[in-house]
Design a protein around this motif. Structure first.
Motif, mmCIF file in Angstrom:
data_model
loop_
_atom_site.group_PDB
_atom_site.id
_atom_site.type_symbol
_atom_site.label_atom_id
_atom_site.label_comp_id
_atom_site.label_asym_id
_atom_site.label_seq_id
_atom_site.Cartn_x
_atom_site.Cartn_y
_atom_site.Cartn_z
ATOM 1 N N UNK A 112 -23.868 7.563 10.683
ATOM 2 C CA UNK A 112 -24.361 8.442 11.013
ATOM 3 C C UNK A 112 -23.791 9.537 12.068
ATOM 4 N N UNK A 113 -23.772 9.123 13.010
ATOM 5 C CA UNK A 113 -23.291 10.253 13.948
ATOM 6 C C UNK A 113 -22.285 10.081 14.504
ATOM 7 N N UNK A 114 -21.189 9.826 13.154
ATOM 8 C CA UNK A 114 -19.969 9.358 13.702
ATOM 9 C C UNK A 114 -19.314 11.533 14.307
ATOM 10 N N UNK A 115 -17.937 11.125 15.272
ATOM 11 C CA UNK A 115 -17.194 11.971 15.820
ATOM 12 C C UNK A 115 -15.850 12.345 15.552
ATOM 13 N N UNK A 116 -15.263 10.818 16.027
ATOM 14 C CA UNK A 116 -14.267 11.371 14.949
ATOM 15 C C UNK A 116 -13.477 9.884 14.908
ATOM 16 N N UNK A 126 -10.088 3.676 14.407
ATOM 17 C CA UNK A 126 -11.065 3.277 15.289
ATOM 18 C C UNK A 126 -11.932 3.844 14.724
ATOM 19 N N UNK A 127 -13.386 4.173 14.639
ATOM 20 C CA UNK A 127 -14.479 5.081 14.542
ATOM 21 C C UNK A 127 -15.147 5.526 16.188
ATOM 22 N N UNK A 128 -15.002 6.661 16.602
ATOM 23 C CA UNK A 128 -16.464 6.670 17.343
ATOM 24 C C UNK A 128 -17.677 7.792 17.349
ATOM 25 N N UNK A 129 -18.478 7.273 18.092
ATOM 26 C CA UNK A 129 -19.600 8.875 17.956
ATOM 27 C C UNK A 129 -19.316 9.250 19.138
ATOM 28 N N UNK A 130 -20.360 10.488 19.124
ATOM 29 C CA UNK A 130 -19.984 11.332 20.386
ATOM 30 C C UNK A 130 -19.915 10.607 21.714
ATOM 31 N N UNK A 131 -21.577 9.623 21.350
ATOM 32 C CA UNK A 131 -21.297 9.666 22.830
ATOM 33 C C UNK A 131 -20.706 7.684 23.357
ATOM 34 N N UNK A 132 -19.649 7.375 22.063
ATOM 35 C CA UNK A 132 -18.347 6.933 22.260
ATOM 36 C C UNK A 132 -17.831 7.942 23.486
ATOM 37 N N UNK A 176 -19.164 18.884 13.119
ATOM 38 C CA UNK A 176 -18.786 17.923 11.534
ATOM 39 C C UNK A 176 -17.328 16.389 12.288
ATOM 40 N N UNK A 177 -17.100 15.740 11.428
ATOM 41 C CA UNK A 177 -16.243 13.934 11.537
ATOM 42 C C UNK A 177 -15.281 15.131 12.076
ATOM 43 N N UNK A 178 -14.432 14.399 12.525
ATOM 44 C CA UNK A 178 -12.871 15.004 12.452
ATOM 45 C C UNK A 178 -11.941 14.531 12.452
ATOM 46 N N UNK A 179 -10.868 14.818 11.627
ATOM 47 C CA UNK A 179 -9.698 13.686 12.226
ATOM 48 C C UNK A 179 -8.417 14.362 12.103
ATOM 49 N N UNK A 180 -7.822 13.607 13.499
ATOM 50 C CA UNK A 180 -7.643 15.085 14.783
ATOM 51 C C UNK A 180 -5.273 14.562 14.151
ATOM 52 N N UNK A 181 -4.679 15.073 13.262
ATOM 53 C CA UNK A 181 -3.954 14.905 12.408
ATOM 54 C C UNK A 181 -2.915 15.469 13.622
ATOM 55 N N UNK A 182 -3.154 16.514 13.982
ATOM 56 C CA UNK A 182 -1.894 17.292 15.072
ATOM 57 C C UNK A 182 -0.620 17.163 14.116
#
Lengths: 437, 437
Positions: free
Chosen positions: A82-86, A101-107, B154-160
């Motif tokens: 639920x708290x994924x950032x990127x 690899x998925x990161x939360x804001x906290x990760x 939002x959730x981000x895919x940093x494609x660049x």
């Protein structure tokens, strides 16, 4: 987020570290079991309940996980959906596919702090002007080092990748930039240094005084070349997007792992059993603070050893021997196992500007063709042959001196095994064709 | 940093906005005078003291500043030299050289919030999966939109940037990515769409539902093509590294400028005098919250008009007419001033996949060679000639239908004026050579 506190943690007493690890381990195993399918299934498969994992040693009851598991189902390794950032991806060049690899804001905050600690360990301070030449984008290194340098309070030049080495050299020379500290692939510094010197420049007179290099194993001869060429202090770092990062301290003989963030085990890759302290084996990681993509007993494919917690720099977090070998990269050449690291170490012990070593098969025999960027010389040729024989236990089929080398892949591979299929082989074929003309 | 509060500010009463602007203006002029050589000297040159600037109208007493000023002495425009976090550069393709823009930590936070407000205005929410295809690195767009999307939640895919359009298409198709919202150059979507369709794909069936495009003026015909091709809602944004960013709202007829952050004036570029509301002129900016690189009466070279504060979306921050022309880009062709925007608008009104318009001089006469990526057709040829004549008031020397177009520069210029020297001209020469063979 107070960096000082996090840096202080690297000086904790060993029993405090272990106590903290175990507290976090119990929590994360419970969390993984409840939220991440991959690890739930792994524990279930051996009838383990989260409460069976209390001590670091208990980890050994849990089956290993690996890159293949995550490639198959990236979301299966994610806890907090639920708290994924990127997300970030690793290159799929090992042939096992791209790891997401998925990161939360906290990760990500933890990763940024980890990298700030690494830079601090490598001698960087808030007064540095950091030239960050690691790629920003899908690959995590550029952004994670950027955010690490930000936490440290340094000034950042977000160079990322540029079209040519000259674009970087010009940035480094720019009187409005004046970078004091470099971050990026070691071979960038090698390559730019040679280019700059060939044009009459003197890299050793640049404003750069420190380098933190990472992304590939760095043989001592390569480190020496970089330090001498640029007149700077070069520290080696090591990181995996799935796990985190670690860096050398002033002692320059191993990475201090962030033990409050990750538990590292070293195992015999054949038996899966733990090896002794100081003994080499495969590194296996368990992340303690991440809740996005989790790693529980995650086999890294990197070979190293734990060197204990006694370091003159005062840090008590265990040191890892510098990585020399990725197990995936080991090749059998004429019956002997060799790593690209060994070949690179042997080659760069000599006055060369770069090389490409091609392993191939002809009529069922292994052949080794080496292209060297250096002035043609019989003496050098004999030195190189003898050095390779001694350190890598094989004789090259031929050594050819050439003017220019191709870049093979993003990281610029110097040893290519054509016996294995890879999209990068095409570049080697084209290069060898052009040279033989 | 509470995004809600900042979004709420966009609905302030106009007199409150002006009160806030004037409070900030007095402070920043004092700060600039005391700390930034460029602005200190500008004020001194006309015997102004900071206390002479009390109202927005008082700004007019201050001489203009420009890109040239900052190129000459980047540090002269910097106020707070102690808390700098990083720099970004703009491309030097306008021929005026590279602009270096310095940011403090606080500046960057303001930029991130500004971009979060832009994305919010463009219809993005915290539930979006944002595919960020703007370049990360020396250029500020990638990082600023990344951090803006982060503030939005939002959730981000940093494609660049990636090596090929296919690498992006594959990301968009990746079942583990599922992006819902695109950020990047409009022509990326155009180009990838054509590539994908040519291979039998259906971009309109992708998971993308929104796009926020920026980096170049977007003619209505280009927006329509993108929306139709990908089946999404496309909003246009506008930003300068020196100033900040603004975005369209649901009304899709102008950018809401962040008036609490920047004062915008519109002037007649010839006389320097202000023009009336709704009247076109050059945009001149004064930043109110930045303390790194400051902009005081900074001439942007962009042409637009202020459309007032009455928008059905409820936002009271003044709207700017969509940018059609960068004054630097205006060209005299056969005696008539034309902008690339007009040519693009005319061309994309037809069923073409792309084009390159080359303006050149032969025997003292202007010639216009147009290369069109489309199926050869006399009807289309006639339509294009007639359209160009009507909207841009000149006749092309020839139109040639071709299979592939070169990429000219990072942003992919479609109109190139070979009469002006530019490092990009070489690519055009090579392309025209290859086509004429």
């Amino acid at each position: 987020m107070d960096l000082k506190e996090f840096i202080q943690m690297q000086y904790m007493k060993p029993d405090e570290i272990i106590k903290l690890q175990e507290k976090r381990l119990r929590k994360i195993i419970r969390f993984a079991y409840d939220n991440a399918k991959l690890y739930h299934d792994k524990l279930k498969s051996v009838n383990l309940k989260p409460e069976d994992i209390k001590k670091v040693e208990d980890l050994r009851k849990i089956p290993f996980s690996s890159k293949e598991d995550i490639v198959k189902d990236p979301f299966g390794a994610v806890g907090d959906k639920k708290n994924l950032y990127k997300l970030h991806t690793t290159s799929g060049t090992s042939g096992k596919g791209e790891t997401i690899v998925y990161f939360t804001y906290n990760d990500w905050e933890h990763y940024a702090i980890q990298n700030a600690r690494c830079l601090n360990s490598a001698g960087f301070t808030k007064d540095d002007i950091v030239y960050n030449a690691t790629p920003y984008g899908m690959f995590f290194a550029g952004q994670v080092l950027h955010d690490g340098a930000k936490v440290l309070g340094a000034f950042i030049i977000p160079a990322s990748t540029l079209k040519t080495g000259w674009a970087h050299i010009n940035n480094i020379k720019n009187p409005f930039f004046k970078p004091t500290a470099f971050v990026g692939l070691p071979q960038y510094l090698l390559r730019w240094g040679h280019t700059y010197i060939a044009a009459g420049g003197e890299p050793s007179k640049s404003t750069l005084k420190k380098a933190y290099v990472l992304g590939e194993p760095v043989p001592p001869t390569v480190r020496e070349k970089i330090e001498q060429m640029w007149g700077l202090d070069c520290r080696i770092g090591y990181g995996l997007s799935e796990i985190g990062a670690s860096a050398e301290c002033d002692e320059k003989n191993g990475y201090h792992w962030c033990e409050d963030e990750v538990i590292v085990e070293v195992i015999d890759p054949k038996t899966g059993e733990p090896v002794e302290e100081d003994e080499k084996g495969e590194l296996v990681y368990t992340t303690l603070t991440k809740t996005g993509t989790l790693a529980i007993r995650y086999k890294s494919g990197d070979e190293s050893a734990i060197l204990g917690r006694d370091c003159p720099c005062g840090r008590t977090h265990a040191k890892l021997r510098l990585i020399e070998t990725r197990l995936d990269d080991l090749m059998k050449v004429k019956g002997t196992l060799v790593s690209p690291y060994t070949i690179e170490h042997a080659m760069f012990a000599h006055d060369i500007k770069g090389f490409l070593c091609v392993i191939d098969k002809e009529k069922d025999s292994d052949v080794i063709r080496i292209y060297v960027k250096a002035k043609e010389s019989n003496t050098l040729q004999n030195q190189l042959i003898s050095e390779i024989k001694t350190t890598a236990s094989f004789s090259p089929t031929f050594i050819k001196f050439i003017k220019d080398l191709p870049q093979i892949g993003r990281k610029g591979k110097r040893v290519v095994d054509l016996r294995k299929e890879s999209p990068l082989n095409k570049l080697v074929y084209e290069f060898e064709d052009s040279v033989s003309k």
